[in-house]
Design an enzyme around this catalytic site. Structure first.
Site, mmCIF file in Angstrom:
data_model
loop_
_atom_site.group_PDB
_atom_site.id
_atom_site.type_symbol
_atom_site.label_atom_id
_atom_site.label_comp_id
_atom_site.label_asym_id
_atom_site.label_seq_id
_atom_site.Cartn_x
_atom_site.Cartn_y
_atom_site.Cartn_z
ATOM 1 N N ASP A 51 -99.423 26.776 0.363
ATOM 2 C CA ASP A 51 -99.037 27.589 1.510
ATOM 3 C C ASP A 51 -100.233 27.897 2.406
ATOM 4 O O ASP A 51 -101.379 27.542 2.082
ATOM 5 C CB ASP A 51 -98.362 28.889 1.034
ATOM 6 C CG ASP A 51 -99.124 29.581 -0.094
ATOM 7 O OD1 ASP A 51 -100.279 29.200 -0.362
ATOM 8 O OD2 ASP A 51 -98.578 30.496 -0.706
ATOM 9 N N ASP A 103 -93.587 40.836 -6.565
ATOM 10 C CA ASP A 103 -92.144 40.822 -6.281
ATOM 11 C C ASP A 103 -91.481 39.515 -6.746
ATOM 12 O O ASP A 103 -90.350 39.234 -6.386
ATOM 13 C CB ASP A 103 -91.891 41.043 -4.782
ATOM 14 C CG ASP A 103 -92.514 39.963 -3.906
ATOM 15 O OD1 ASP A 103 -93.114 39.006 -4.448
ATOM 16 O OD2 ASP A 103 -92.397 40.065 -2.671
ATOM 17 N N HIS A 147 -92.540 36.433 -6.083
ATOM 18 C CA HIS A 147 -92.649 35.266 -5.207
ATOM 19 C C HIS A 147 -93.581 34.205 -5.799
ATOM 20 O O HIS A 147 -94.518 34.524 -6.533
ATOM 21 C CB HIS A 147 -93.051 35.651 -3.772
ATOM 22 C CG HIS A 147 -94.467 36.028 -3.554
ATOM 23 N ND1 HIS A 147 -94.872 37.304 -3.217
ATOM 24 C CD2 HIS A 147 -95.611 35.298 -3.585
ATOM 25 C CE1 HIS A 147 -96.180 37.319 -3.059
ATOM 26 N NE2 HIS A 147 -96.652 36.122 -3.279
ATOM 27 N N GLU A 200 -90.639 34.560 -0.513
ATOM 28 C CA GLU A 200 -90.328 35.952 -0.797
ATOM 29 C C GLU A 200 -88.895 36.073 -1.331
ATOM 30 O O GLU A 200 -88.096 35.141 -1.206
ATOM 31 C CB GLU A 200 -90.474 36.775 0.495
ATOM 32 C CG GLU A 200 -91.898 36.830 1.043
ATOM 33 C CD GLU A 200 -92.829 37.742 0.248
ATOM 34 O OE1 GLU A 200 -92.634 37.909 -0.973
ATOM 35 O OE2 GLU A 200 -93.784 38.273 0.853
HETATM 36 C C1 GLP Z 1 -100.318 35.077 -2.681
HETATM 37 C C2 GLP Z 1 -100.133 33.578 -2.832
HETATM 38 C C3 GLP Z 1 -99.384 33.237 -4.110
HETATM 39 C C4 GLP Z 1 -99.978 33.990 -5.276
HETATM 40 C C5 GLP Z 1 -99.894 35.474 -5.035
HETATM 41 C C6 GLP Z 1 -100.417 36.301 -6.199
HETATM 42 O O1 GLP Z 1 -99.196 35.704 -2.162
HETATM 43 N N1 GLP Z 1 -99.442 33.003 -1.726
HETATM 44 O O2 GLP Z 1 -99.450 31.836 -4.316
HETATM 45 O O3 GLP Z 1 -99.304 33.640 -6.463
HETATM 46 O O4 GLP Z 1 -100.662 35.743 -3.880
HETATM 47 O O5 GLP Z 1 -101.792 36.437 -6.084
HETATM 48 P P1 GLP Z 1 -102.762 36.988 -7.203
HETATM 49 O O6 GLP Z 1 -102.957 35.878 -8.157
HETATM 50 O O7 GLP Z 1 -104.008 37.363 -6.483
HETATM 51 O O8 GLP Z 1 -102.082 38.164 -7.826
#
Ligand code: GLP
Length: 259
Positions: A66, A135, A137, A142
């Protein structure tokens, strides 16, 4: 789906890096890369294997999950920059083989289609690293995302913008829109590798692994996939109802059965 519970985030990273390294060593491979803080230790472990164990990425290409829309590509928090800084610039994976959706494309709708086609043209993703948002995702899909969705523009929830504000000076700097591989895109990868560490992810992990398959928890789409490895530490496994069974399965893994 196999749930692998490790004691610490370091052990999660070592397990994940081992799985990715096996693909890389097996020949030409297409790696799906994720951002967020969770996979960083895995990238560090892969960099170490490159340095100390001759793990070469020369035959690999990668696709990011992304990207923020409107954040300059050179911004330190653009996902293109993050993947480069945290991983690919430290191994023999040239920039030209590191792909990501262009969040600054003039026509982001056309860019989404182009990116989807580029993944297909590369033969699809062999192993896709995934983190999970609080959440539920994955990528930036989302809650409410179609389980069949393809790469497209999405609007972040306030919760995700707040979660990600720690990487920026303030929440106002966190873009509202993103380009993300869809849940359908992610599901086409041949092996999904979801990582989660810390108690803050325990609820989302439980919902994804043991809850109903629902767009309300986008990561629950993994339950429909034939080859999923969920690697979590004890804290992130804290709410799994079948944790003892997952540990028992791992302890009794049939000889010769890899991940
Ligand atoms: C962002 C990314 C996701 C990731 C999420 C959780 O939203 N787009 O791919 O899984 O963060 O991040 P973290 O690993 O820092 O909790």
């Amino acid at each position: 789906m196999e749930v692998v519970i490790r004691r610490t985030p370091e052990e999660v990273a070592a397990t994940a890096a081992g799985i990715v390294a096996d693909y890389v060593r097996s020949g030409p491979s297409v790696l799906g890369l994720a951002t967020g803080s969770t996979p960083l230790a895995t990238y560090a472990d892969l960099i170490r294997r490159h340095r100390d164990e001759d793990l070469s990425f020369a035959q690999a290409v990668s696709f990011n999950l992304d990207e923020y829309v409107g954040l300059p590509a050179a911004h330190p928090e653009s996902y293109r920059s993050v993947i480069r800084r945290e991983f690919t610039s430290h191994v023999d994976l040239p920039d030209a083989d590191v792909h990501g959706p262009d969040g600054n494309a003039e026509d982001v709708f056309a860019e989404a289609k182009r990116y989807e086609a580029a993944i297909d043209a590369a033969g699809g993703v062999d192993v896709q690293l995934l983190g999970i948002g609080t959440d539920g995702h994955i990528g930036f899909n989302e809650p409410g995302s179609s389980l069949a969705s393809l790469t497209r523009i999405k609007t972040l929830t306030e919760q995700t913008r707040e979660d990600n504000a720690r990487f920026f000076e303030s929440i106002d700097e966190v873009p509202i829109h993103v380009l993300t591989q869809g849940l359908g895109t992610i599901s086409r990868a041949r092996h999904l590798l979801l990582l989660a560490t810390g108690a803050g992810k325990a609820e989302a992990v439980q919902a994804a692994v043991e809850g109903p398959v629902t767009a309300f928890c986008p990561a629950s789409v993994l339950q429909l996939h034939p080859h999923v490895t969920v690697v979590v530490d004890d804290a992130a496994a804290g709410r799994l109802r079948l944790a003892d069974y997952y540990r028992y399965v791992l302890a009794n893994k049939p000889t010769g059965q890899g991940f």
